[in-house]
Design a protein around this motif. Sequence first.
Motif, PDB file in Angstrom:
ATOM      1  N   ALA A 111       0.955  -1.052  -0.077  1.00  0.00           N
ATOM      2  CA  ALA A 111      -0.017   0.052  -0.141  1.00  0.00           C
ATOM      3  C   ALA A 111       0.926   1.164  -0.116  1.00  0.00           C
ATOM      4  CB  ALA A 111      -0.903   0.029   1.227  1.00  0.00           C
ATOM      5  N   ALA A 112       0.278   2.401  -0.610  1.00  0.00           N
ATOM      6  CA  ALA A 112       1.073   3.584  -0.517  1.00  0.00           C
ATOM      7  C   ALA A 112       1.802   3.821   0.815  1.00  0.00           C
ATOM      8  CB  ALA A 112       0.209   4.783  -1.047  1.00  0.00           C
ATOM      9  N   SER A 113       1.239   3.906   1.696  1.00  0.00           N
ATOM     10  CA  SER A 113       1.687   4.265   3.217  1.00  0.00           C
ATOM     11  C   SER A 113       3.023   3.275   3.659  1.00  0.00           C
ATOM     12  CB  SER A 113       0.810   4.450   4.296  1.00  0.00           C
ATOM     13  OG  SER A 113       0.177   3.134   4.491  1.00  0.00           O
ATOM     14  N   GLY A 114       2.594   2.074   3.418  1.00  0.00           N
ATOM     15  CA  GLY A 114       3.575   1.011   3.848  1.00  0.00           C
ATOM     16  C   GLY A 114       4.905   0.832   2.781  1.00  0.00           C
ATOM     17  N   GLY A 115       4.564   1.246   1.705  1.00  0.00           N
ATOM     18  CA  GLY A 115       5.590   1.307   0.555  1.00  0.00           C
ATOM     19  C   GLY A 115       6.536   2.435   0.728  1.00  0.00           C
ATOM     20  N   ASP A 116       6.059   3.646   1.121  1.00  0.00           N
ATOM     21  CA  ASP A 116       6.659   4.815   1.430  1.00  0.00           C
ATOM     22  C   ASP A 116       7.728   4.820   2.637  1.00  0.00           C
ATOM     23  OD1 ASP A 116       5.382   6.232  -0.839  1.00  0.00           O
ATOM     24  OD2 ASP A 116       3.868   7.208   0.466  1.00  0.00           O
ATOM     25  N   ALA A 117       7.081   4.235   3.697  1.00  0.00           N
ATOM     26  CA  ALA A 117       8.066   4.013   4.653  1.00  0.00           C
ATOM     27  C   ALA A 117       9.029   3.203   4.441  1.00  0.00           C
ATOM     28  CB  ALA A 117       7.295   3.183   5.836  1.00  0.00           C
ATOM     29  N   LEU A 118       8.868   1.928   3.736  1.00  0.00           N
ATOM     30  CA  LEU A 118       9.896   1.148   3.542  1.00  0.00           C
ATOM     31  C   LEU A 118      10.963   1.872   2.518  1.00  0.00           C
ATOM     32  CD1 LEU A 118      11.248  -1.771   3.245  1.00  0.00           C
ATOM     33  CD2 LEU A 118       9.787  -2.251   1.407  1.00  0.00           C
TER      34      LEU A 118
ATOM     35  N   LEU B 216      14.166  13.102  -6.426  1.00  0.00           N
ATOM     36  CA  LEU B 216      14.010  13.212  -5.103  1.00  0.00           C
ATOM     37  C   LEU B 216      12.823  14.236  -4.896  1.00  0.00           C
ATOM     38  CD1 LEU B 216      14.629  12.917  -2.103  1.00  0.00           C
ATOM     39  CD2 LEU B 216      16.365  14.854  -2.415  1.00  0.00           C
ATOM     40  N   VAL B 217      12.865  15.435  -5.756  1.00  0.00           N
ATOM     41  CA  VAL B 217      11.618  16.212  -5.468  1.00  0.00           C
ATOM     42  C   VAL B 217      10.218  15.459  -5.918  1.00  0.00           C
ATOM     43  CG1 VAL B 217      10.469  18.396  -6.423  1.00  0.00           C
ATOM     44  CG2 VAL B 217      12.999  18.196  -5.753  1.00  0.00           C
ATOM     45  N   ALA B 218      10.355  14.862  -7.031  1.00  0.00           N
ATOM     46  CA  ALA B 218       9.026  14.136  -7.368  1.00  0.00           C
ATOM     47  C   ALA B 218       8.878  13.099  -6.641  1.00  0.00           C
ATOM     48  CB  ALA B 218       9.301  13.560  -8.665  1.00  0.00           C
ATOM     49  N   TYR B 219       9.474  12.557  -5.875  1.00  0.00           N
ATOM     50  CA  TYR B 219       8.923  11.392  -5.028  1.00  0.00           C
ATOM     51  C   TYR B 219       8.478  12.067  -3.704  1.00  0.00           C
ATOM     52  CZ  TYR B 219       8.854   7.329  -2.123  1.00  0.00           C
ATOM     53  OH  TYR B 219       8.420   6.335  -1.103  1.00  0.00           O
ATOM     54  N   LEU B 220       9.248  12.989  -3.142  1.00  0.00           N
ATOM     55  CA  LEU B 220       8.710  13.676  -1.896  1.00  0.00           C
ATOM     56  C   LEU B 220       7.174  14.360  -2.033  1.00  0.00           C
ATOM     57  CD1 LEU B 220      11.703  15.335  -0.648  1.00  0.00           C
ATOM     58  CD2 LEU B 220      10.801  13.348   0.053  1.00  0.00           C
ATOM     59  N   ARG B 221       7.059  14.985  -3.320  1.00  0.00           N
ATOM     60  CA  ARG B 221       5.567  15.535  -3.612  1.00  0.00           C
ATOM     61  C   ARG B 221       4.591  14.290  -3.867  1.00  0.00           C
ATOM     62  NH1 ARG B 221       5.837  20.017  -8.338  1.00  0.00           N
ATOM     63  NH2 ARG B 221       3.497  20.156  -7.433  1.00  0.00           N
ATOM     64  N   ILE B 222       5.125  13.230  -4.647  1.00  0.00           N
ATOM     65  CA  ILE B 222       3.950  12.271  -4.885  1.00  0.00           C
ATOM     66  C   ILE B 222       3.643  11.584  -3.614  1.00  0.00           C
ATOM     67  CG2 ILE B 222       3.751   9.859  -6.103  1.00  0.00           C
ATOM     68  CD1 ILE B 222       5.291  11.046  -8.321  1.00  0.00           C
ATOM     69  N   SER B 223       4.682  11.324  -2.746  1.00  0.00           N
ATOM     70  CA  SER B 223       4.337  10.606  -1.568  1.00  0.00           C
ATOM     71  C   SER B 223       4.051  11.367  -0.366  1.00  0.00           C
ATOM     72  CB  SER B 223       5.666   9.805  -1.174  1.00  0.00           C
ATOM     73  OG  SER B 223       6.719  10.713  -0.899  1.00  0.00           O
ATOM     74  N   GLU B 224       4.106  12.973  -0.584  1.00  0.00           N
ATOM     75  CA  GLU B 224       3.603  13.678   0.581  1.00  0.00           C
ATOM     76  C   GLU B 224       4.616  13.688   1.530  1.00  0.00           C
ATOM     77  OE1 GLU B 224      -0.410  13.474   0.920  1.00  0.00           O
ATOM     78  OE2 GLU B 224      -0.982  14.317  -0.988  1.00  0.00           O
ATOM     79  N   THR B 225       5.797  13.386   1.496  1.00  0.00           N
ATOM     80  CA  THR B 225       6.808  13.139   2.798  1.00  0.00           C
ATOM     81  C   THR B 225       7.849  14.375   2.577  1.00  0.00           C
ATOM     82  OG1 THR B 225       8.104  11.787   1.193  1.00  0.00           O
ATOM     83  CG2 THR B 225       6.459  10.901   2.680  1.00  0.00           C
TER      84      THR B 225
ATOM     85  N   LEU C 149      16.514  11.788   3.957  1.00  0.00           N
ATOM     86  CA  LEU C 149      17.915  11.822   4.249  1.00  0.00           C
ATOM     87  C   LEU C 149      18.391  11.550   5.719  1.00  0.00           C
ATOM     88  CD1 LEU C 149      18.642  14.893   2.018  1.00  0.00           C
ATOM     89  CD2 LEU C 149      19.182  12.612   1.478  1.00  0.00           C
ATOM     90  N   VAL C 150      17.745  11.969   6.635  1.00  0.00           N
ATOM     91  CA  VAL C 150      18.278  12.025   8.120  1.00  0.00           C
ATOM     92  C   VAL C 150      18.005  10.537   8.605  1.00  0.00           C
ATOM     93  CG1 VAL C 150      17.830  12.934  10.534  1.00  0.00           C
ATOM     94  CG2 VAL C 150      17.708  14.358   8.257  1.00  0.00           C
TER      95      VAL C 150
END
Length: 213
Positions: A55-62, A176-185, A191-192
Amino acid sequence: IFLYLNYRVDMFLVRSKLDLYQTGLYATAVTLAEILWMVPTSLGTVLFPSVARAAASGGDALTLAVARSSFWVMAVLCGALALGRNVALKLVFGAQFVEAGPALLGLLPGILAMSLQFILGTALSGRGRPLPVALGAALGFVANVLLNLAWIPRYGILGASLASSVSYSLVAVIVLVAYLRISETRLKDALVLRKEDVQRLAAVFGRLREAIA
């Protein structure tokens, strides 16, 4: 295709502008630097099916956990190679290739930046959003060609390595910018390092030590 062209167009331009000796030195630097990409490419290959299924949230966390860990492992490896570049070149290729040291050093910032692209770009493709990767690769390719044409005549193989680093970094920033915008992270999520990341890395290295022993 654009990513592959971006990785190899510098070699073609170096050969067209410089002699065979300088081309050989540059090829040596590229070969040694790209060995480090085994870490993020392996992680990206493993990550792709997991992201595609999650799922989107689980995929983003991983994805973000892998991206953070890979980036800092690569930072350590790039730093070690930067400090020991002449020794590494001498051991792997021979003393006559130590002259490739400056070009190798110039490539390492781009090698580090692309470690993020390998993870986040793979994740974007896994969730059916490959366009940012293609766009970043196309723009990076154009930048690489233009910078090589401008810098190789002036700076030689060092100019080629710096052009590659700039183009690789451009690709990584776009992805990186695209991923952060799409995933809203947030940027710090990618990075940290977190406490659990350090613990996970320590466990992995602990298992490696046991296996080697």
